[in-house]
Design an enzyme around this catalytic site. Structure first.
Site, PDB file in Angstrom:
ATOM      1  N   PRO A   1       0.825  -1.186  -0.121  1.00  0.00           N
ATOM      2  CG  PRO A   1       0.138  -0.993   2.187  1.00  0.00           C
ATOM      3  CD  PRO A   1       0.772  -1.851   1.394  1.00  0.00           C
ATOM      4  CG  MET A   2       3.453   2.401  -1.423  1.00  0.00           C
ATOM      5  SD  MET A   2       4.885   2.459  -2.767  1.00  0.00           S
ATOM      6  CE  MET A   2       4.279   1.484  -4.072  1.00  0.00           C
TER       7      MET A   2
ATOM      8  CB  CYS B   1       1.278   6.085   8.626  1.00  0.00           C
ATOM      9  SG  CYS B   1       1.447   7.673   7.750  1.00  0.00           S
TER      10      CYS B   1
ATOM     11  N   GLY C   1      10.051  -4.122   2.979  1.00  0.00           N
ATOM     12  CA  GLY C   1      11.163  -3.233   3.028  1.00  0.00           C
ATOM     13  C   GLY C   1      12.469  -3.924   2.271  1.00  0.00           C
ATOM     14  CG  ASP C   2      15.401  -1.822   2.184  1.00  0.00           C
ATOM     15  OD1 ASP C   2      14.632  -0.666   1.951  1.00  0.00           O
ATOM     16  OD2 ASP C   2      15.906  -1.756   3.259  1.00  0.00           O
TER      17      ASP C   2
HETATM   18  C1  FMN Z   1       5.120   7.020  -1.142  1.00  0.00           C
HETATM   19  C2  FMN Z   1       4.907   5.817  -0.147  1.00  0.00           C
HETATM   20  C3  FMN Z   1       3.620   5.864   0.436  1.00  0.00           C
HETATM   21  C4  FMN Z   1       3.389   4.922   1.353  1.00  0.00           C
HETATM   22  N1  FMN Z   1       2.222   4.528   1.906  1.00  0.00           N
HETATM   23  C5  FMN Z   1       1.853   3.762   2.637  1.00  0.00           C
HETATM   24  C6  FMN Z   1       0.581   3.472   3.288  1.00  0.00           C
HETATM   25  O1  FMN Z   1      -0.396   4.259   2.864  1.00  0.00           O
HETATM   26  N2  FMN Z   1       0.255   2.292   4.028  1.00  0.00           N
HETATM   27  C7  FMN Z   1       1.082   1.636   4.533  1.00  0.00           C
HETATM   28  O2  FMN Z   1       0.991   0.874   5.327  1.00  0.00           O
HETATM   29  N3  FMN Z   1       2.633   1.878   4.170  1.00  0.00           N
HETATM   30  C8  FMN Z   1       2.745   2.741   3.251  1.00  0.00           C
HETATM   31  N4  FMN Z   1       4.068   3.143   2.790  1.00  0.00           N
HETATM   32  C9  FMN Z   1       5.157   1.919   3.117  1.00  0.00           C
HETATM   33  C10 FMN Z   1       5.149   0.943   2.100  1.00  0.00           C
HETATM   34  O3  FMN Z   1       3.926  -0.022   2.231  1.00  0.00           O
HETATM   35  C11 FMN Z   1       6.268  -0.221   2.308  1.00  0.00           C
HETATM   36  O4  FMN Z   1       6.208  -0.611   3.740  1.00  0.00           O
HETATM   37  C12 FMN Z   1       7.746   0.464   2.578  1.00  0.00           C
HETATM   38  O5  FMN Z   1       7.784   1.592   1.513  1.00  0.00           O
HETATM   39  C13 FMN Z   1       8.792  -0.520   2.672  1.00  0.00           C
HETATM   40  O6  FMN Z   1       8.888  -1.242   1.361  1.00  0.00           O
HETATM   41  P1  FMN Z   1       9.800  -1.020  -0.004  1.00  0.00           P
HETATM   42  O7  FMN Z   1      11.092  -0.797   0.621  1.00  0.00           O
HETATM   43  O8  FMN Z   1       9.660  -2.318  -0.873  1.00  0.00           O
HETATM   44  O9  FMN Z   1       9.205   0.436  -0.550  1.00  0.00           O
HETATM   45  C14 FMN Z   1       4.412   3.980   1.980  1.00  0.00           C
HETATM   46  C15 FMN Z   1       5.794   4.108   1.047  1.00  0.00           C
HETATM   47  C16 FMN Z   1       5.728   5.022   0.251  1.00  0.00           C
HETATM   48  C17 FMN Z   1       7.304   4.850  -0.317  1.00  0.00           C
END
Ligand code: FMN
Length: 352
Positions: free
Chosen positions: A24-25, A108, A209-210
Site C-alpha cells: 500500500p502506498m 504510518c 522493506g527493501d
Molecule cells: C510513497 C509511499 C507511500 C506509502 N504509503 C503507505 C500506506 O498508505 N500504508 C502503509 O501501510 N504503508 C505505506 N508505505 C510503506 C510501504 O507500504 C512499504 O512498507 C515501505 O515502502 C517499505 O517497502 P519498500 O522498501 O518495498 O518500498 C508507503 C511507502 C511509500 C514509499
C-alpha cells in the site's frame, strides 16, 4: 524450507496465488497500479491507507478509495484511525465495497497521521491498538490484517511485544516493515526482526522493506520464514520488477512496452480520478516509468510541462511509435471501463 514464490497461500479463507504482495502506498496505489500489479504477478494488492474519519463523514474523495475493480482481487483495503468504533464502522464499509481483506495501518510515520493518534502512534499504545483490532475483527466477516513498523524510536522492538496480542485480538496476518517511525525511509529494513516476529506468532507474516530483486526476496523468505514478501518502491513505474522477482526475468522492457504500460496507466487513472486530479497525480509516474536509463532525462522534464494528458500521450507515442500496437493488444486483453467496476452499495452513499 525455501518457499516457492509461485506457491499459493492463505490469509484466513482468502487464497493468495503468489508470495508477492504489492505494498500500500499513499499517492501511488490507485486502481491502475493495483490492476497492473496483479497482471504482473502480485498475488495480493492493497489500497493506500484510507481515513476512517473520512469514511465516517462521507467525504466524497475518501469514499472514492473504496471503488474496487473485479480484476484486482484479491485486494486488501487499508484503513487508519484510532477510535475503535469508528474503525469498525469503516471496516464494514470496506467489506461492503467488496474488499477481500481489511488491513489496519499501525505504521504510518507521517505527522499529519500520528498526531491524531493513528498510524505508528499505536505501536506505543498497545491497549488501544488491541481494542482497534478487536472492534474491527468483530465487525466484519472478512479477515483483518495489520501492517506495522518496528516501533517509534530507532532500535525499538515494540512490534514484538505487540504482535501476539494483535493476533489474540483477531489479526489473521501481520506485515512488518522493520524500520522505526523515526527512520522514515532512511537506513535499511532490519529483517532479523521479521524472523523474530515469525517465531512469535502462528499467523502468516509478510516481510516489507527493501525487497528489490529475486535474490533479495528469496533470501528474506529463507532468513525470516515469512509467508510472503511485499514490494513497494521497486514497483513504482516498474511492474517488470515484479516479474523479475517472481520469474527471474531480467530482460529490460522495450521502449514500446514502457510507453504502452504508461499510457494504459494514464488512461485508467484519468477514468478513476478525473482529468484534473490525474494531471498532477501522474507527474511523478513519468520519471518512474521513463527513468532507469529507458529514455533520455529531458523527456520526463518535457512531459511534466505539458498542459493536458492528451499532449503527454501524443509526445510519448512520438517517442515510441510502435507503442500504439502494444497498447492496442494490451487493451484488447483487458476488461474495459464500467464492466470492471463493482458497484458500490447504495448504503455507502447514504442512498443519495
Ligand atoms: C510513497 C509511499 C507511500 C506509502 N504509503 C503507505 C500506506 O498508505 N500504508 C502503509 O501501510 N504503508 C505505506 N508505505 C510503506 C510501504 O507500504 C512499504 O512498507 C515501505 O515502502 C517499505 O517497502 P519498500 O522498501 O518495498 O518500498 C508507503 C511507502 C511509500 C514509499
Amino acid at each position: 524450507m525455501q518457499v516457492n514464490l509461485h506457491d499459493a497461500w492463505h490469509i484466513g479463507p482468502v487464497e493468495i496465488p503468489s508470495r508477492l504482495v504489492l505494498a500500500p502506498m499513499a499517492g501511488v496505489s490507485v486502481q491502475a497500479f493495483r490492476r497492473q500489479g496483479r497482471r504482473f504477478g502480485a498475488g495480493l494488492v492493497c489500497s493506500e491507507m484510507v481515513s476512517c474519519a473520512g469514511l465516517h463523514h462521507g467525504n466524497e474523495r475518501t469514499l472514492g478509495y473504496l471503488r474496487i475493480a473485479a480484476d484486482e482481487r484479491p485486494l486488501a483495503v487499508q484503513i487508519f484511525g484510532s477510535e475503535p468504533s469508528v474503525m469498525a464502522e469503516a471496516a464494514v464499509m470496506v467489506e461492503q465495497a467488496g474488499a477481500d481483506i481489511v488491513d489496519i495501518n499501525f505504521g504510518c510515520p507521517v505527522k499529519k497521521v500520528t498526531k491524531t493518534g493513528a498510524g505508528a502512534t499505536l505501536l506505543d499504545e498497545p491497549d488501544r491498538a488491541c481494542r482497534v483490532v478487536e472492534a474491527v475483527a468483530l465487525a466484519v466477516s472478512v479477515p483483518v490484517t495489520v501492517k506495522l513498523r518496528r516501533g517509534l524510536e530507532n532500535g525499538s522492538r515494540a512490534c514484538l511485544s505487540l504482535a501476539p496480542r494483535l493476533v489474540e485480538a483477531g489479526a489473521a496476518s501481520l506485515t512488518l516493515h522493520p524500520r522505526s517511525a523515526k527512520q522514515m525511509y532512511t537506513g535499511s529494513a532490519d529483517h532479523t526482526l521479521t524472523a523474530d516476529l515469525v517465531s512469535l506468532v502462528d499467523v502468516p507474516v509478510v516481510a516489507s522493506g527493501d525487497i528489490t530483486s529475486r535474490v533479495r526476496a528469496e533470501s528474506v523468505l529463507a532468513m525470516t520464514g515469512a509467508a510472503a514478501v511485499m514490494v513497494g518502491r521497486a514497483a513504482q513505474g516498474n511492474p517488470w520488477g515484479l516479474r523479475e522477482i517472481l520469474d527471474g526475468e531480467t530482460a529490460e522492457p522495450s521502449r514500446e512496452e514502457v510507453v504502452a504500460e504508461l499510457i494504459l496507466f494514464m488512461r485508467e487513472t484519468v477514468r478513476e480520478l478525473g482529468e484534473h486530479r490525474a494531471t498532477g497525480f501522474l507527474k511523478k509516474f513519468y520519471g518512474w516509468y521513463l527513468g532507469r536509463g529507458r529514455f533520455p532525462r529531458a523527456l520526463k522534464a518535457e512531459l511534466t510541462q505539458l498542459p493536458a494528458i492528451a499532449d503527454v500521450e501524443a509526445r510519448l507515442l512520438a517517442a515510441a511509435p510502435g507503442a500504439r500496437f502494444v497498447l492496442a493488444r494490451l487493451e484488447e486483453t483487458l476488461p474495459q471501463g464500467e464492466e470492471v467496476l463493482l458497484d458500490l452499495p447504495i448504503s455507502i452513499y447514504g442512498g443519495g
